[in-house]
Design an enzyme around this catalytic site. Structure first.
Site, PDB file in Angstrom:
ATOM      1  N   ASP A   1      55.857  47.680  45.313  1.00 31.88           N
ATOM      2  CA  ASP A   1      57.282  47.547  45.042  1.00 31.88           C
ATOM      3  C   ASP A   1      57.752  48.844  44.402  1.00 31.88           C
ATOM      4  O   ASP A   1      56.935  49.633  43.905  1.00 31.88           O
ATOM      5  CB  ASP A   1      57.669  46.295  44.222  1.00 31.88           C
ATOM      6  CG  ASP A   1      56.855  46.063  42.981  1.00 31.88           C
ATOM      7  OD1 ASP A   1      56.235  47.015  42.467  1.00 31.88           O
ATOM      8  OD2 ASP A   1      56.846  44.918  42.487  1.00 31.88           O
TER       9      ASP A   1
ATOM     10  N   GLU B   1      41.484  45.252  38.552  1.00 29.37           N
ATOM     11  CA  GLU B   1      41.863  46.033  37.360  1.00 29.37           C
ATOM     12  C   GLU B   1      40.731  46.144  36.334  1.00 29.37           C
ATOM     13  O   GLU B   1      40.934  45.919  35.149  1.00 29.37           O
ATOM     14  CB  GLU B   1      43.123  45.423  36.721  1.00 29.37           C
ATOM     15  CG  GLU B   1      44.286  45.335  37.697  1.00 29.37           C
ATOM     16  CD  GLU B   1      45.508  44.580  37.163  1.00 29.37           C
ATOM     17  OE1 GLU B   1      45.478  44.106  36.015  1.00 29.37           O
ATOM     18  OE2 GLU B   1      46.495  44.453  37.918  1.00 29.37           O
TER      19      GLU B   1
ATOM     20  N   GLU C   1      50.277  45.565  46.723  1.00 28.91           N
ATOM     21  CA  GLU C   1      51.337  45.008  45.866  1.00 28.91           C
ATOM     22  C   GLU C   1      52.530  45.946  45.757  1.00 28.91           C
ATOM     23  O   GLU C   1      53.140  46.078  44.693  1.00 28.91           O
ATOM     24  CB  GLU C   1      50.782  44.715  44.457  1.00 28.91           C
ATOM     25  CG  GLU C   1      49.568  43.809  44.445  1.00 28.91           C
ATOM     26  CD  GLU C   1      49.067  43.457  43.050  1.00 28.91           C
ATOM     27  OE1 GLU C   1      49.779  43.703  42.051  1.00 28.91           O
ATOM     28  OE2 GLU C   1      47.939  42.932  42.956  1.00 28.91           O
TER      29      GLU C   1
ATOM     30  N   ASN D   1      40.590  46.026  43.529  1.00 34.92           N
ATOM     31  CA  ASN D   1      42.044  46.164  43.587  1.00 34.92           C
ATOM     32  C   ASN D   1      42.547  46.648  42.225  1.00 34.92           C
ATOM     33  O   ASN D   1      42.106  46.149  41.178  1.00 34.92           O
ATOM     34  CB  ASN D   1      42.629  44.771  43.904  1.00 34.92           C
ATOM     35  CG  ASN D   1      44.130  44.755  44.085  1.00 34.92           C
ATOM     36  OD1 ASN D   1      44.671  45.511  44.892  1.00 34.92           O
ATOM     37  ND2 ASN D   1      44.812  43.883  43.358  1.00 34.92           N
TER      38      ASN D   1
ATOM     39  N   HIS E   1      52.498  49.697  42.483  1.00 36.44           N
ATOM     40  CA  HIS E   1      53.736  49.345  41.776  1.00 36.44           C
ATOM     41  C   HIS E   1      54.388  50.663  41.368  1.00 36.44           C
ATOM     42  O   HIS E   1      54.003  51.278  40.378  1.00 36.44           O
ATOM     43  CB  HIS E   1      53.429  48.476  40.551  1.00 36.44           C
ATOM     44  CG  HIS E   1      52.917  47.120  40.924  1.00 36.44           C
ATOM     45  ND1 HIS E   1      53.724  46.177  41.520  1.00 36.44           N
ATOM     46  CD2 HIS E   1      51.690  46.561  40.812  1.00 36.44           C
ATOM     47  CE1 HIS E   1      53.011  45.074  41.751  1.00 36.44           C
ATOM     48  NE2 HIS E   1      51.778  45.280  41.339  1.00 36.44           N
TER      49      HIS E   1
END
Ligand code: 9MR
Length: 371
Positions: free
Chosen positions: A286, A176, A284, A219, A255
Site C-alpha cells: 500500500d 518479521e 502487502e 515475509n 508498506h
C-alpha cells in the site's frame, strides 16, 4: 472449460477429504457491474501471475464503526471476486483468531475465506505461523517449559497448515523475525526468545510435512531495498537451504509512503533471492500519504502514488519467480493506514465507494502490457 476444471478440482478436493465446510460448488466469477472481465486486474494479468489482496476482517476493523467487511459488505465481496485471483487473510489466520484459547481452534473465519476463494477461482496466501505480534494471552503469558512451547508450535502448525492442505498456495511461515539492523527479534518474539533460532527451521519443516505442496515464505516489511534487514534474510536463507530446510520464498510486504523516496533497488534486491532459486512475492503493498486538511488527496499525490504502485509491480514482473503480487486491501474504506498513522491515508487503489484511483488504472495497464 473453466467451470469444468473447477468442478473437477472440487471433486478431487472432496476425495482428499478436505473438511466439508471448505468444499464449494463452482460458481461463475462475479463482476462489478459496468466492468468487463478484461477491465479488471485479474483479467489484465499475464497467465500465471497472481494479483491479490488482503481480505478485510479482524484486527483494526474490530474497533471501527462498521460490521465485519468480508462477511457483511456485498459490494466489497463483488469487487473482491471480480478483481483478484489471490486472497490473503488480513488477520483471520493469525494465532489470536485461529487459536484463541489453549487447545481451542476457531477456524470459522479462515474457512470462509478459503471457501470464497474456491468459489471464485482464487488462490490463497496463508498469514502467518510464527510471529511476535497478535498472539493470544494464553500463549504470551503462559508459563511453559521449552519442550512444552515447542510442542505447542508444532501442534499449531500441523493443525492449521494441515486443515488447509491443498488450498493454500503460499504460507508466510515466519513473519518479521529481524529488526531493521538485521538482528533476530529475540526479545519480542516468544519463539526465538524461549527456543532459540533453531525453531525457525523446525517451523518450516513442520509446515512442509503438513502440506508438501504449499510454498513456504519468510515475509517482512522494510526489506524492499538492499539493506541490513534484507541482507540478514539472504544470509539466513542461504544457510537454511544448505541444510535442506524447505524454504521456498522471500516476500517484501511493501508498506510504502510517498513521504519517502521509492525503493529503487527493489528489483535488484528481489533478484538476489531469485538467484538462490527462491520464489519472491510482494505481499502487502500500500502507498500512504499525508492527507491535506480537506482529507482529499491532490492530483499530484495520486499521480505519485500511482507511480509507486507501478514501479513495485514492474519490479516484480521483471524478476523470475515473482508471480504473486498482493495489495493490503483495495479500498480506503477498510485500510489499516488511517488507524495506525495519524493524518495519513488514501493508501489503497480505490476510494471508499470502490471508485478506481489512478493507481488502479496504472496497475491494470501495467499488467495488460505484459500479457
Ligand atoms: O492489517 C492488519 C490490521 O488489521 C491489524 O490491526 C494489524 C495488527 O498488527 O496488522 C495488520 O496487518 C499487518 C500484517 O499482518 C503484517 N505486516 C504489517 C501489516 C500492517 O500492520
Amino acid at each position: 472449460m473453466k467451470s469444468i476444471r473447477l468442478a473437477t478440482a472440487v471433486v478431487v478436493a472432496a476425495a482428499l477429504s478436505v473438511p466439508s465446510t471448505l468444499v464449494a460448488t463452482a460458481a461463475p466469477v462475479d463482476r462489478t457491474p459496468g466492468h468487463s472481465a478484461k477491465d479488471t486486474l485479474r483479467g489484465a494479468a499475464p497467465k500465471g501471475f497472481h494479483i491479490g489482496t488482503a481480505v478485510a476482517g479482524g484486527g483494526h476493523h474490530e474497533s471501527q464503526p462498521y460490521p465485519d467487511p468480508f462477511t457483511s459488505d456485498q459490494p466489497y465481496r463483488r469487487v473482491l471476486a471480480a478483481e483478484f485471483d489471490s486472497v490473503s487473510a488480513e488477520n483471520q489466520m493469525k494465532w489470536e483468531y485461529i487459536h484463541p484459547e489453549r487447545g481451542t481452534y476457531n477456524f470459522g473465519m479462515a474457512d470462509k475465506i478459503v471457501r470464497f476463494a474456491k468459489q471464485h477461482g482464487q488462490v490463497v496466501r496463508g498469514h502467518t505461523l510464527l510471529w511476535h505480534s497478535q498472539n493470544p494471552a494464553w500463549l504470551e503469558q503462559g508459563n511453559f517449559t521449552a519442550a512444552g512451547l515447542r510442542s505447542i508450535l508444532r501442534d499449531h502448525i500441523k493443525r492449521v497448515v494441515g486443515r488447509y492442505k491443498g488450498s493454500i498456495q503460499q504460507w508466510d511461515v515466519a513473519n518479521e523475525i529481524f529488526t531493521d539492523t538485521g538482528a533476530l527479534r529475540t526479545t519480542e518474539n516468544i519463539w526465538l526468545r524461549e527456543l532459540g533460532p533453531g525453531i525457525i527451521a523446525d517451523a518450516f519443516r513442520w509446515a512442509h510435512e503438513a502440506d508438501p505442496k504449499a510454498k513456504l515464505f519468510f515475509n517482512d516489511y522494510g526489506v524492499e531495498s538492499v539493506n541490513a534487514k534484507s541482507d540478514a534474510y539472504l544470509a539466513l536463507i542461504t544457510q537454511l537451504r544448505a541444510q535442506h530446510v524447505p524454504v521456498d520464498g522471500f516476500s517484501a510486504q511493501s508498506h510504502l509512503s510517498i513521504r519517502y523516496g521509492f525503493p529503487g533497488d527493489l528489483e535488484t534486491n528481489l533478484k538476489r533471492f531469485s538467484a538462490l532459486g527462491l520464489k519472491t512475492a510482494i505481499t502487502e503493498l500500500d502507498v500512504r500519504m499525508d492527507l491535506p486538511e480537506s482529507g482529499v488527496p491532490t492530483e499530484a499525490q495520486l499521480a505519485q502514488q500511482a507511480d509507486y504502485y507501478t514501479r513495485t509491480l514492474t519490479a516484480c514482473l521483471n524478476v523470475r519467480g515473482c508471480d504473486s503480487f498482493t495489495i493490503w486491501g483495495f479500498t480506503d474504506k477498510y485500510s489499516w493506514v488511517p488507524v495506525f498513522f495519524q493524518g495519513e491515508g488514501a493508501a489503497t487503489v480505490m476510494g471508499d465507494d470502490f471508485s478506481r484511483k489512478p493507481a488502479y488504472t496504472a496497475l491494470r495497464n501495467t499488467l495488460a502490457a505484459r500479457r
